[in-house]
Structure formats: structure tokens, C-alpha cells
Scaffold this motif. Structure first.
Motif, PDB file in Angstrom:
ATOM      1  N   UNK A  38     -15.981  -3.928 -39.225  1.00 44.14           N
ATOM      2  CA  UNK A  38     -16.396  -5.086 -40.011  1.00 44.14           C
ATOM      3  C   UNK A  38     -16.398  -4.686 -41.479  1.00 44.14           C
ATOM      4  N   UNK A  39     -15.549  -5.342 -42.257  1.00 47.99           N
ATOM      5  CA  UNK A  39     -15.446  -5.070 -43.698  1.00 47.99           C
ATOM      6  C   UNK A  39     -16.788  -5.423 -44.346  1.00 47.99           C
ATOM      7  N   UNK A  40     -17.485  -4.440 -44.950  1.00 48.07           N
ATOM      8  CA  UNK A  40     -18.819  -4.702 -45.500  1.00 48.07           C
ATOM      9  C   UNK A  40     -18.851  -5.778 -46.589  1.00 48.07           C
ATOM     10  N   UNK A  41     -17.847  -5.810 -47.440  1.00 49.83           N
ATOM     11  CA  UNK A  41     -17.888  -6.755 -48.563  1.00 49.83           C
ATOM     12  C   UNK A  41     -17.609  -8.196 -48.141  1.00 49.83           C
ATOM     13  N   UNK A  42     -16.794  -8.384 -47.093  1.00 44.77           N
ATOM     14  CA  UNK A  42     -16.424  -9.741 -46.675  1.00 44.77           C
ATOM     15  C   UNK A  42     -17.024 -10.128 -45.326  1.00 44.77           C
ATOM     16  N   UNK A  43     -17.561  -9.145 -44.604  1.00 44.97           N
ATOM     17  CA  UNK A  43     -18.102  -9.335 -43.258  1.00 44.97           C
ATOM     18  C   UNK A  43     -17.014  -9.778 -42.267  1.00 44.97           C
ATOM     19  N   UNK A  44     -15.746  -9.566 -42.658  1.00 48.55           N
ATOM     20  CA  UNK A  44     -14.610  -9.907 -41.804  1.00 48.55           C
ATOM     21  C   UNK A  44     -14.446  -8.852 -40.721  1.00 48.55           C
ATOM     22  N   UNK A  45     -14.302  -9.286 -39.485  1.00 46.44           N
ATOM     23  CA  UNK A  45     -14.123  -8.381 -38.359  1.00 46.44           C
ATOM     24  C   UNK A  45     -12.647  -8.078 -38.179  1.00 46.44           C
ATOM     25  N   UNK A  46     -12.310  -6.808 -38.031  1.00 43.69           N
ATOM     26  CA  UNK A  46     -10.928  -6.385 -37.803  1.00 43.69           C
ATOM     27  C   UNK A  46     -10.873  -5.687 -36.446  1.00 43.69           C
ATOM     28  N   UNK A  47     -10.094  -6.255 -35.536  1.00 44.62           N
ATOM     29  CA  UNK A  47      -9.907  -5.660 -34.217  1.00 44.62           C
ATOM     30  C   UNK A  47      -8.842  -4.573 -34.319  1.00 44.62           C
ATOM     31  N   UNK A  48      -9.115  -3.400 -33.794  1.00 47.14           N
ATOM     32  CA  UNK A  48      -8.192  -2.259 -33.821  1.00 47.14           C
ATOM     33  C   UNK A  48      -7.801  -1.864 -35.245  1.00 47.14           C
ATOM     34  N   UNK A  49      -8.748  -1.844 -36.149  1.00 44.14           N
ATOM     35  CA  UNK A  49      -8.481  -1.352 -37.501  1.00 44.14           C
ATOM     36  C   UNK A  49      -8.042   0.106 -37.423  1.00 44.14           C
ATOM     37  N   UNK A  50      -7.130   0.495 -38.311  1.00 45.55           N
ATOM     38  CA  UNK A  50      -6.620   1.863 -38.339  1.00 45.55           C
ATOM     39  C   UNK A  50      -7.252   2.566 -39.540  1.00 45.55           C
ATOM     40  N   UNK A  51      -7.994   3.615 -39.273  1.00 48.73           N
ATOM     41  CA  UNK A  51      -8.654   4.404 -40.312  1.00 48.73           C
ATOM     42  C   UNK A  51      -7.746   5.577 -40.651  1.00 48.73           C
ATOM     43  N   UNK A  52      -7.351   5.674 -41.900  1.00 44.22           N
ATOM     44  CA  UNK A  52      -6.426   6.716 -42.359  1.00 44.22           C
ATOM     45  C   UNK A  52      -7.096   7.626 -43.374  1.00 44.22           C
ATOM     46  N   UNK A  53      -6.604   8.850 -43.440  1.00 48.21           N
ATOM     47  CA  UNK A  53      -7.048   9.811 -44.444  1.00 48.21           C
ATOM     48  C   UNK A  53      -5.817  10.587 -44.881  1.00 48.21           C
ATOM     49  N   UNK A  54      -5.725  10.929 -46.165  1.00 51.22           N
ATOM     50  CA  UNK A  54      -4.589  11.746 -46.603  1.00 51.22           C
ATOM     51  C   UNK A  54      -4.539  13.060 -45.821  1.00 51.22           C
ATOM     52  N   UNK A  55      -3.333  13.531 -45.567  1.00 53.58           N
ATOM     53  CA  UNK A  55      -3.182  14.821 -44.887  1.00 53.58           C
ATOM     54  C   UNK A  55      -3.844  15.903 -45.729  1.00 53.58           C
ATOM     55  N   UNK A  56      -4.673  16.699 -45.117  1.00 57.77           N
ATOM     56  CA  UNK A  56      -5.388  17.744 -45.840  1.00 57.77           C
ATOM     57  C   UNK A  56      -6.754  17.299 -46.338  1.00 57.77           C
ATOM     58  N   UNK A  57      -7.099  16.016 -46.145  1.00 58.19           N
ATOM     59  CA  UNK A  57      -8.419  15.531 -46.539  1.00 58.19           C
ATOM     60  C   UNK A  57      -8.370  14.573 -47.705  1.00 58.19           C
ATOM     61  N   UNK A  58      -9.479  13.936 -47.951  1.00 59.95           N
ATOM     62  CA  UNK A  58      -9.566  12.970 -49.037  1.00 59.95           C
ATOM     63  C   UNK A  58     -10.308  11.730 -48.600  1.00 59.95           C
ATOM     64  N   UNK A  59     -10.197  10.691 -49.396  1.00 58.49           N
ATOM     65  CA  UNK A  59     -10.914   9.449 -49.149  1.00 58.49           C
ATOM     66  C   UNK A  59     -10.200   8.616 -48.090  1.00 58.49           C
TER      67      UNK A  59
END
Length: 74
Positions: A38-59
Motif C-alpha cells: 500500500x503506497x503510503x502517500x496515496x493509500x493505493x493498494x498494489x497487488x504483486x508490487x516488485x521491490x527493487x534495490x540497486x545491485x550491491x545495495x542502495x535505496x
């Protein structure tokens, strides 16, 4: 390893640990997690959201499953 039922409609290459390309950011990332979000700013629900991070770490950032594609060879 069998895929969870919620991931059955996703491409086989899209799984935790996969390297993907996000054209919206013009960058590659590594899939950390796929799940409901659930996107905190919009409260929009995303089914199967993909969480990504740069290779080697980061935001980390979140995208829709259809917004990324399999990363090509280096």
C-alpha cells in the motif's frame, strides 16, 4: 521450488533475486520481494508490487510487475 499462487500470472524470469531493468528509471535492479503493498502517500493498494534495490545495495523502490523487463547480459 513451486511459486506461490499469487505469483502464477507473473513471468518465470520475475522472481526474488532476479536482475531486472526498470525503463522508468533507466536503471537495473535486483528483485528483493514481490507482494502486496500500500503506497503510503496515496493509500493505493498494489497487488504483486516488485521491490527493487540497486545491485550491491542502495535505496529500494517499488514498481508494478509490468513496468520492468528481464535484464540483458552485462
Amino acid at each position: 521450488m513451486p511459486r506461490p499462487a499469487s505469483h502464477q500470472n507473473l513471468p518465470e524470469w520475475l522472481h526474488e533475486g532476479a536482475k531486472v531493468y526498470d525503463p522508468g528509471r533507466d536503471t537495473e535492479g535486483v528483485v528483493q520481494f514481490i507482494g502486496d503493498f500500500e503506497e503510503p502517500s496515496t493509500r493505493r493498494h498494489i497487488h504483486n508490487a516488485v521491490f527493487l534495490r540497486p545491485e550491491g545495495g542502495g535505496v529500494e523502490w517499488t514498481v508494478l510487475p509490468g513496468a520492468v523487463r528481464e535484464a540483458g547480459p552485462p
